[in-house]
Structures are given as structure tokens and as C-alpha cells.
Scaffold this motif. Structure first.
Motif, mmCIF file in Angstrom:
data_model
loop_
_atom_site.group_PDB
_atom_site.id
_atom_site.type_symbol
_atom_site.label_atom_id
_atom_site.label_comp_id
_atom_site.label_asym_id
_atom_site.label_seq_id
_atom_site.Cartn_x
_atom_site.Cartn_y
_atom_site.Cartn_z
ATOM 1 N N UNK A 192 0.834 -1.211 0.000
ATOM 2 C CA UNK A 192 0.000 0.000 0.000
ATOM 3 C C UNK A 192 0.865 1.256 0.000
ATOM 4 N N UNK A 193 2.064 1.152 0.549
ATOM 5 C CA UNK A 193 2.968 2.301 0.605
ATOM 6 C C UNK A 193 3.418 2.754 -0.787
ATOM 7 N N UNK A 194 3.179 1.909 -1.777
ATOM 8 C CA UNK A 194 3.560 2.259 -3.149
ATOM 9 C C UNK A 194 2.620 3.276 -3.786
ATOM 10 N N UNK A 195 1.478 3.521 -3.163
ATOM 11 C CA UNK A 195 0.442 4.329 -3.814
ATOM 12 C C UNK A 195 0.949 5.692 -4.306
ATOM 13 N N UNK A 196 1.663 6.483 -3.473
ATOM 14 C CA UNK A 196 2.143 7.792 -3.970
ATOM 15 C C UNK A 196 3.069 7.649 -5.179
ATOM 16 N N UNK A 197 3.923 6.643 -5.145
ATOM 17 C CA UNK A 197 4.850 6.432 -6.257
ATOM 18 C C UNK A 197 4.113 5.996 -7.515
ATOM 19 N N UNK A 198 3.101 5.142 -7.343
ATOM 20 C CA UNK A 198 2.288 4.704 -8.467
ATOM 21 C C UNK A 198 1.548 5.892 -9.081
ATOM 22 N N UNK A 199 1.029 6.767 -8.226
ATOM 23 C CA UNK A 199 0.328 7.949 -8.720
ATOM 24 C C UNK A 199 1.235 8.787 -9.615
ATOM 25 N N UNK A 200 2.490 8.961 -9.209
ATOM 26 C CA UNK A 200 3.443 9.724 -10.019
ATOM 27 C C UNK A 200 3.633 9.111 -11.400
ATOM 28 N N UNK A 201 3.543 7.775 -11.463
ATOM 29 C CA UNK A 201 3.740 7.087 -12.741
ATOM 30 C C UNK A 201 2.547 7.228 -13.679
ATOM 31 N N UNK A 202 1.326 7.175 -13.121
ATOM 32 C CA UNK A 202 0.189 7.183 -14.037
ATOM 33 C C UNK A 202 -0.514 8.531 -14.162
ATOM 34 N N UNK A 260 3.778 3.641 -21.514
ATOM 35 C CA UNK A 260 4.874 2.931 -20.819
ATOM 36 C C UNK A 260 4.946 3.253 -19.331
ATOM 37 N N UNK A 261 4.547 4.477 -18.947
ATOM 38 C CA UNK A 261 4.567 4.844 -17.527
ATOM 39 C C UNK A 261 3.537 4.049 -16.741
ATOM 40 N N UNK A 262 2.359 3.856 -17.348
ATOM 41 C CA UNK A 262 1.326 3.061 -16.694
ATOM 42 C C UNK A 262 1.763 1.610 -16.562
ATOM 43 N N UNK A 263 2.348 1.069 -17.620
ATOM 44 C CA UNK A 263 2.826 -0.315 -17.573
ATOM 45 C C UNK A 263 3.934 -0.477 -16.534
ATOM 46 N N UNK A 264 4.772 0.542 -16.407
ATOM 47 C CA UNK A 264 5.822 0.510 -15.384
ATOM 48 C C UNK A 264 5.197 0.439 -13.999
#
Length: 306
Positions: free
Chosen positions: A252-262, A276-280
Motif C-alpha cells: 500500500x505504501x507504493x500508492x504515492x509512487x504509483x500515482x506519479x507514474x500514471x 509505458x509509464x502506466x505499464x511501469x
């Protein structure tokens, strides 16, 4: 066919997720019933690997053959851009089938006829994605079917192959395996939505009536965000229900980092720029989720030994 073209047509990079599903199946099997048949599992993994490559070949072949857009044929399609003959692509596609057929036959011998039925279902779904009078990639159901097949069906097949000979496989084991795969399924569904929004104009020219073309880009983006929220919401729910180990909460701690990607994708839907950012982000989440479940399985195994 040269090596570069083979890698492009087979889309071999996408097979890395097959390994993630395999690790997930092993980890879940040890968490739920404490065993896994590695011979059956590895044979199944190799068969799925080849089937995945063959289906990617088939999708590229059918997309080129069925395309109504000359621009797609000449400027976008891997086959058209490389001026490869369809007959050569077809020969490679058919030639590769010998490997999963042989492995499948051996797995049926080692297990039962249910393995044959499961294999047929998997192959039919894969081929139906781009073949037939109404290919799945031309319908509003394509995104959901692909997400379910990739992130649920394949891992559950691995669980089945790895546990069917143990005598401990039950319907509840299969049901819980499906539940464990749900966060990955919603992540993969969001990736499919992203792909279809980026390809919206090209799909319209080729006569594809995808979910995105039905509901519109604005609603598709809202559905994309909802799918990601569900992905992260499900993880703590599964932890509380004790379906996955407590350590999985770290994902769950990945959420902020995931938001930056998508987040860039929500502003601009460009295939080569934001997809590619979403797939990453998807790969990052899936790998972390699977890794943490594997760690939980190892911790349980060590405690059992001690």
C-alpha cells in the motif's frame, strides 16, 4: 525472420509477468496447503511461456491482416513496417506450437483430463482475442477478458498443476487463489483501459468497438482511476480476511509512487509517451505484491521447520 523481428512479434518482454504469476502460485500453494509439485509447475510454466509467444504472434498477424487502415498496415504494424511476408509469420507461429503440445500431452499423462480442458480454454481465449468474426479486441468485453485471463486464469492454472497430485486440492483453495489474484486483475484491467484510450482513434478507423469507444474517453479515465483505487483498497481487505500475509500491507505504501507514474497519462493519452509509464506502474505493483506474498510464504515455511 531475424532476431529483432522475432522479439517484436513475440513481444517477449510481456512474458516476464508469467514468471510473476508462477512465483505467486508457488507462494500461495505453500501458504494454503503447504506443498507444490515443481515438476508439473515448471512444465506448465514453459507451456504457458510458449503459448504466450504464439498468441502474441497470432495477434500481430491478425491485426495486420484484418486492418482497414493503410496507415496502420504500413506505419504501425510490426509486420508492415518490417515488410515481412505473412506466410513466414504463419510458419513460425505454427512451428512453435510443437513445444506446448508435447508438454501439454505429458502434463495430461501426469495429471488428468481436466488439464486438457483447462489448456483448451486458455488457448481458445488467447486466440479469440484477435481471431474470428467478432474478435474480443473489437468488443467492449476485450479489456475485462484479457485482464482476467492474464492475471487470474494463468496463476490459478499454476496452482492447479502444482497441487492436483497432492490430494489436498479443494474448491476453497481455488476460490481463495482467485481472490488473491484480484488486486493484480484490477491493475491489469487499468493497463488495458490505458492501451485502449491511447489507441482509440486507430481502433475507430479499424472498426473496433472497444469499451473505451462505447463509454467515451472521459468515462474511461474515471474507470481507470477507480480500478487503481480498487487495487490498493483490496490489499488491506485481503490482509484483514487473512487471505494474504500481513506483510503484504507494505504494498500500500507504493500508492504515492504509483500515482506519479500514471498521473501524466490522465493528462495526455499518448501510446509511446504515457502508456509505458502506466505499464511501469503495473509491473512495479504486481512484482511488489507477489514478492511480499512470497516473503510471507517463506516466513511461514521457516516457522513450520523450526
Amino acid at each position: 525472420m531475424n532476431r529483432k523481428l522475432f522479439l517484436e512479434l513475440s513481444e517477449i518482454k510481456t512474458t516476464i509477468l508469467d514468471l510473476a504469476w508462477f512465483i505467486l502460485a508457488i507462494s500461495y500453494s505453500y501458504l494454503s496447503i503447504g506443498t507444490f509439485d515443481f515438476i508439473n509447475g515448471i512444465l506448465g510454466f514453459v507451456a504457458v511461456f510458449f503459448i504466450h509467444i504464439i498468441i502474441n504472434f497470432h495477434n500481430n498477424y491478425m491485426d495486420f491482416r484484418n486492418s482497414k487502415s493503410e496507415n496502420y498496415r504500413n506505419e504501425i504494424s510490426t509486420i508492415g513496417v518490417n515488410r515481412e511476408l505473412l506466410v513466414i509469420v504463419k510458419k513460425w507461429m505454427y512451428g512453435l506450437t510443437i513445444f506446448p503440445l508435447l508438454i501439454g500431452a505429458f502434463l495430461i499423462y501426469r495429471t488428468n483430463w481436466w488439464t486438457l480442458l483447462i489448456g483448451i480454454i486458455c488457448v481458445v481465449i488467447g486466440l479469440a482475442y484477435s481471431a474470428g468474426p467478432k474478435p474480443l479486441n473489437s468488443t467492449m468485453f476485450g479489456s475485462a477478458v484479457v485482464a482476467i485471463a492474464i492475471s487470474i486464469l494463468i496463476p490459478v492454472v499454476y496452482v492447479y498443476l502444482g497441487t492436483v497430485s497432492s490430494g489436498r486440492l479443494t474448491s476453497s483453495v481455488i476460490v481463495n487463489a482467485i481472490i488473491v489474484c484480484l488486486p493484480n486483475m484490477f491493475a491489469m484491467f487499468s493497463a488495458q483501459l490505458c492501451n485502449d484510450t491511447c489507441d482509440l482513434e486507430a481502433d475507430k478507423k479499424n472498426g473496433r468497438k472497444t469499451l473505451v469507444s462505447k463509454i467515451g474517453k472521459t468515462n474511461a479515465l474515471s474507470l481507470f482511476k477507480a480500478s487503481w483505487w480498487l487495487t490498493f483498497l483490496l490489499i488491506p481487505i485481503l490482509v484483514v480476511l487473512q487471505v494474504v500475509p500481513y506483510i503484504t500491507m507494505i504494498a500500500v505504501l507504493l500508492y504515492p509512487n504509483i500515482w506519479d507514474n500514471y498521473h501524466p497519462y490522465l493528462k495526455e493519452q499518448v501510446k509511446k509517451k504515457t502508456y509505458p509509464l502506466v505499464m511501469k506502474a503495473v509491473v512495479k505493483l504486481v512484482n511488489t505484491y507477489v514478492f511480499l506474498i512470497a516473503v510471507g510464504a517463506i516466513i511461514k515455511l521457516v516457522r513450520t521447520i523450526l
